[in-house]
Design an enzyme around this catalytic site. Sequence first.
Site, PDB file in Angstrom:
ATOM      1  N   ARG A   1      35.405  34.051  38.008  1.00 26.38           N
ATOM      2  CA  ARG A   1      34.018  33.683  37.728  1.00 26.38           C
ATOM      3  C   ARG A   1      33.118  34.315  38.785  1.00 26.38           C
ATOM      4  O   ARG A   1      33.453  34.323  39.972  1.00 26.38           O
ATOM      5  CB  ARG A   1      33.849  32.153  37.724  1.00 26.38           C
ATOM      6  CG  ARG A   1      34.481  31.468  36.523  1.00 26.38           C
ATOM      7  CD  ARG A   1      33.727  31.823  35.251  1.00 26.38           C
ATOM      8  NE  ARG A   1      34.306  31.231  34.044  1.00 26.38           N
ATOM      9  CZ  ARG A   1      35.145  31.849  33.230  1.00 26.38           C
ATOM     10  NH1 ARG A   1      35.541  33.080  33.508  1.00 26.38           N
ATOM     11  NH2 ARG A   1      35.583  31.249  32.135  1.00 26.38           N
TER      12      ARG A   1
ATOM     13  N   HIS B   1      33.486  42.335  32.015  1.00 25.42           N
ATOM     14  CA  HIS B   1      34.105  41.079  31.560  1.00 25.42           C
ATOM     15  C   HIS B   1      35.151  41.353  30.479  1.00 25.42           C
ATOM     16  O   HIS B   1      35.128  40.773  29.383  1.00 25.42           O
ATOM     17  CB  HIS B   1      33.049  40.099  31.052  1.00 25.42           C
ATOM     18  CG  HIS B   1      33.505  38.668  31.145  1.00 25.42           C
ATOM     19  ND1 HIS B   1      32.656  37.627  31.460  1.00 25.42           N
ATOM     20  CD2 HIS B   1      34.733  38.100  30.957  1.00 25.42           C
ATOM     21  CE1 HIS B   1      33.331  36.475  31.464  1.00 25.42           C
ATOM     22  NE2 HIS B   1      34.590  36.760  31.165  1.00 25.42           N
TER      23      HIS B   1
END
Length: 311
Positions: free
Chosen positions: A226, A274
């Site tokens: 994250r 991502h």
Amino acid sequence: MTVNVLFAAQPNRWAEYQTPLTDALAQAGVQANLSTDHAPGDVDYVVYAPNGPLSDFTPYTRCKAVLGLWAGVEDIVINDTLTQPLCRMVDTGLERGMVEWVTGHALRHHLSIDQHIHGQDGIWRPGHVPPLAADRPVTVLGLGALGRACCLALTSLGFPVTGWSRTQKSIPGIRCLAGDAGLRAALSGAEILILLLPLTAATENVMNADRFGLLARGATLLNPGRGALIVDNDLIAALDNGQLDNATLDVFRVEPLPADHPFWDHPKVTVTPHIASETRPGTASRVIAENIMRAEAGMPLLHVVDRAQGY
């Protein structure tokens, strides 16, 4: 009995999931009416992504469970209207994708592959031989399903691996540490650091200037976990002063990463968009179907989120 399953994700995902999810439900023996537009009061289960159209769960009074398509749940647990059981995605597709990204980039930096790809200037420079994996200590923060799988893969390649988690875990062949003292020990001297923690109030900004300073000088950072696990400015400072030699980042505080963010232009930073571990419709559909089958049979749901812990 037929159950009504609402698919609540971005429209393009429906085309990807409709067939594999329909097939998986049938194979699990679940008679299901799968749709993107059930009336809220008729819905038995919600297949959910936080970036989809559903934000208010209040009308879903019949819903037995909300089944997430994402491994991360930090954007869901803060929704006060969600009172139904929430299950996060844990599946083999996510696991294998993460293992491949982590091991690929760990080996890339371990072997200085970038230097050879981008440094071909006609000069033969003998003598630079990377250490064996056994001489390159690796630390993985986060020992959930993804962290555990990455630890085992890296160990199989010969790296000495230390894993850290909030509570004590045990993984064969892995030095497992926990708690504040364990975190300091896990970071001390690590040459490759991999962040796979969930994002909670306790883990936000876990990697700051002080903790970067515990790593071996010239260390590598891989963050497929994250974005908010790291303090961006502290990372840039650590790269600039040589405490870190490089960072490969797949996740960010703001996504897509803004074009003017300094990570894009920093010579020691690699940005990937991502992609470290994407939910695959085929494997994810089987996880969702199994959970619906279990609920209908009166069995406990799998991968239920602990709201208090945030994961």
